[in-house]
Design a protein around this motif. Structure first.
Motif, short mmCIF file in Angstrom:
data_model
loop_
_atom_site.label_atom_id
_atom_site.label_comp_id
_atom_site.label_asym_id
_atom_site.label_seq_id
_atom_site.Cartn_x
_atom_site.Cartn_y
_atom_site.Cartn_z
N ASP A 5 20.66 -1.10 7.09
CA ASP A 5 21.11 -2.48 7.25
C ASP A 5 22.62 -2.61 7.45
N HIS A 6 22.87 -3.76 8.13
CA HIS A 6 24.19 -4.00 8.61
C HIS A 6 24.69 -5.43 7.74
N HIS A 7 23.98 -5.88 7.07
CA HIS A 7 24.18 -7.15 6.47
C HIS A 7 24.85 -6.75 5.14
N PRO A 8 25.62 -7.82 4.37
CA PRO A 8 26.47 -7.60 3.21
C PRO A 8 25.30 -7.14 1.96
N PRO A 9 25.65 -6.18 1.40
CA PRO A 9 24.73 -5.50 0.38
C PRO A 9 24.86 -5.98 -1.00
N ILE A 10 23.88 -6.27 -1.68
CA ILE A 10 23.90 -6.80 -2.98
C ILE A 10 24.08 -5.25 -4.25
N GLY A 14 12.19 6.63 -7.56
CA GLY A 14 12.19 7.37 -6.36
C GLY A 14 13.52 7.57 -5.70
N ASP A 15 13.34 7.89 -4.65
CA ASP A 15 14.87 8.18 -3.82
C ASP A 15 15.32 7.22 -2.79
N LEU A 16 16.18 6.52 -3.03
CA LEU A 16 16.78 5.45 -2.03
C LEU A 16 18.07 6.04 -1.45
N ILE A 17 17.95 5.99 -0.11
CA ILE A 17 19.07 6.22 0.59
C ILE A 17 19.42 5.06 1.60
N GLU A 18 20.69 4.35 1.44
CA GLU A 18 20.90 3.09 1.86
C GLU A 18 22.15 3.26 2.82
N ILE A 19 22.04 2.96 3.82
CA ILE A 19 23.22 3.40 5.08
C ILE A 19 23.41 1.72 5.48
N ASN A 20 24.78 1.38 5.26
CA ASN A 20 25.45 0.06 5.59
C ASN A 20 26.88 0.21 5.69
N PRO A 21 27.33 -0.16 6.91
CA PRO A 21 28.77 -0.28 7.05
C PRO A 21 29.70 -0.83 6.31
N ASN A 22 28.96 -1.97 5.51
CA ASN A 22 29.87 -2.53 4.72
C ASN A 22 30.30 -1.96 3.26
N TYR A 23 29.55 -0.76 3.20
CA TYR A 23 29.89 0.19 2.11
C TYR A 23 31.33 0.83 2.43
N TYR A 24 31.81 0.91 3.51
CA TYR A 24 32.76 1.86 3.93
C TYR A 24 33.93 0.93 4.71
N GLY A 25 33.99 -0.48 4.40
CA GLY A 25 35.15 -1.43 4.73
C GLY A 25 34.83 -1.77 6.43
N ASP A 44 32.94 -4.48 8.99
CA ASP A 44 32.09 -5.56 8.86
C ASP A 44 30.92 -5.55 9.95
N GLY A 45 29.74 -5.58 8.86
CA GLY A 45 28.47 -5.31 9.86
C GLY A 45 28.42 -6.60 10.71
N SER A 46 29.04 -7.81 10.86
CA SER A 46 28.54 -8.72 11.72
C SER A 46 29.21 -8.34 13.06
N TYR A 47 30.03 -7.47 13.20
CA TYR A 47 30.39 -7.04 14.76
C TYR A 47 30.50 -5.56 14.86
N LEU A 63 31.95 -5.36 22.79
CA LEU A 63 31.48 -4.74 21.64
C LEU A 63 32.60 -3.82 21.04
N ARG A 64 32.63 -3.87 19.64
CA ARG A 64 33.73 -3.18 18.94
C ARG A 64 33.17 -2.29 18.01
N GLY A 65 34.14 -1.87 17.25
CA GLY A 65 33.71 -0.89 15.97
C GLY A 65 32.75 0.42 16.59
N LEU A 66 31.73 0.53 15.71
CA LEU A 66 30.68 1.72 16.01
C LEU A 66 30.00 1.45 17.17
N ASN A 67 29.81 0.26 17.59
CA ASN A 67 28.94 0.01 18.82
C ASN A 67 29.70 0.44 19.97
N LYS A 68 31.32 0.90 19.94
CA LYS A 68 31.86 1.51 21.15
C LYS A 68 31.25 2.93 21.21
#
Length: 473
Positions: free
Chosen positions: A106-111, A120-131, A133-136, A176-181
């Motif tokens: 997910d790319h939305h802000p995480p809680i 169980g085992d959770l793998i959560e991959i989110n760009p917001n964890y690494y500074g 911005d998931g909105s773009y 498109l910017r960021g990882l989208n490039k």
């Protein structure tokens, strides 16, 4: 390498460690459940994940869910993957009731904090964890593609571009910017996507040029909703409306010289219509990158990423998510008639309801916002209609539409749309709507210029008043 590129490289390396863990989980699973969102990004994300599992010949099921359903989800398969939602929702019920493992893309802000472990085992991959911005920087479908990339399935990269454009990740800068490039690079390398700098007229391949001009932008212009004026405008610029065979021309038919003349005149016209402080932003409203899928036919709704995303959104908003997924996965020939019928009905529904709001004069004008009660309009499209109405009213104020939602938690679905110029001015309505909706006992959020909320029935008046007072135009 600039600072942003350095941050992206470091963040990408950290995310890759998790993608490889997720890859191992998938290879170990005999059956997998996918939960994904219902919009274009979510449907495309689900299509990418399903395509990965098809290639690996792993049994799986794709389920399309709304955000408010996430906290009650369960699964009994070896692995559950949640895409384009989950970051901002409580997934403990899913994790506790899943057989083994959960992956959240997910790319939305995480809680949750990075590294949070549930049963169980959770793998959560989110760009917001690494500074990032998931909105773009990347969409939900983009994250699903990066997972596909770990399997070397580069042929799915075009779907990552469809997701990003469908999620409006290029809307504020025109590209498109960021990882989208990275995804764009992959898709051009394998030859499935071309991109050029072009005029930002919707319908590059499907709307006659004079029609596309009449819908241009979210600022009311002399051309707005006036096709005859658009024809005269083009004739004055010596840009033929038809070719030598008498066939109407589309934006994709124009020469670079014709596009340059059109850009210059639109810029002059818009400059006369906006306050001076906005003039510097106007070029970004008129031109930007356009993304085309090389394997699609010209003059169809599937050639241009923006138009393709509209087709998938039409599927999502009419509760035909599986139909959208079949389109993306290449099974269009099996459902072509059904798809064409759905898109026609969708466009007719939008036009009829927009006309009804205009004819009834339903839009109320307040000091800082304008709003309408859209009762009778489907919750899934009230935001689309709000956006279509914008250039009929004061573009310097956001327009808000709301309509009843029935079910366990009755209330209102609220959608806000505003001109990109307000976003350039530094106003982020997604953040404002999120805070106000919480005060009203609801929930919400979204992009700076397109967002929404769910508000309890008795609190809609409070929401409108708080929103009107929250921003001073």
């Amino acid at each position: 390498m600039n600072l942003e590129e350095g941050n992206i490289t470091e963040s990408r390396n950290q995310m890759d460690l998790l993608f490889n863990k997720a890859k191992d989980k998938i290879l170990d699973a005999e059956d997998i459940t996918i939960y994904t969102h219902t919009d274009c990004d979510g449907i495309t994300a689900g299509s990418i994940l399903s395509s990965i599992l098809d290639k690996l010949e792993i049994d799986h099921e794709v389920n399309f869910v709304e955000i408010n359903q996430v906290d009650t989800l369960t699964s009994d398969t070896d692995l559950t993957i949640v895409s384009d939602l989950g970051a901002g929702q409580d997934i403990s019920n899913l994790a506790n009731n899943s057989n083994k493992s959960v992956i959240v893309l997910d790319h939305h802000p995480p809680i949750r904090r990075l590294g949070t472990q549930l049963k169980g085992d959770l793998i959560e991959i989110n760009p917001n964890y690494y500074g990032l911005d998931g909105s773009y920087t990347i969409s939900g479908g983009g994250l699903s593609y990066l997972l596909a990339k770990s399997f070397h399935f580069y042929d799915l990269s075009w779907m990552g571009i469809l997701s990003a454009v469908g999620d409006m990740q290029n809307s504020m800068t025109g590209k498109l910017r960021g990882l989208n490039k990275e995804i764009l690079h992959d898709s051009t390398e394998v030859g499935c996507v071309d991109y050029i700098n072009d005029l930002l007229l919707y319908g590059r391949n499907t709307r006659p040029l004079f029609v596309a001009l009449s819908y241009f932008g979210d600022i009311h212009l002399p051309l707005t909703n006036n096709r005859n004026e658009c024809i005269h405008f083009l004739e004055d610029l010596d840009i033929p409306v038809k070719n030598e065979l008498g066939t109407v021309r589309y934006l994709c038919d124009l020469s670079m010289d014709e596009k340059s003349r059109l850009f210059s005149e639109l810029l002059k016209m818009m400059t006369r219509e906006v306050p001076d402080k906005y003039i510097k932003y106007l070029p970004k409203l008129i031109s930007g990158e356009s993304y085309e899928f090389t394997f699609e036919q010209d003059y169809t709704s599937f050639k241009d990423a923006s138009e393709y995303s509209t087709v998938i959104n039409a599927c999502g908003r009419n509760n035909c998510h599986e139909l959208g997924m079949e389109v993306i996965k290449g099974n269009r020939h099996l459902i072509e008639d059904e798809l064409q019928s759905l898109v026609k009905q969708h466009k007719r529904y939008l036009a009829q309801n927009m006309s009804r709001v205009l004819e009834e004069g339903s839009v109320e004008i307040l000091d800082n916002i304008q709003y309408f009660n859209g009762d009778g309009i489907k919750p899934s499209v009230v935001g689309t209609i709000a956006g279509m109405l914008l250039n009929n009213y004061d573009w310097q104020k956001p327009i808000v539409g709301y309509t009843h939602v029935n079910g366990e938690n009755e209330g209102y679905k609220v959608s806000l749309r505003c001109s990109k110029l307000l976003g350039y001015d530094g106003i982020h309505y997604g953040n404002i709507v999120r805070k106000i909706s919480e005060k009203c006992g609801g929930s919400g959020g979204g992009h700076s210029v397109a967002c929404g909320a769910y508000i309890p029935e008795d609190n809609i008046g409070q929401f409108i008043n708080l929103l009107n007072n929250a921003v001073k135009i």
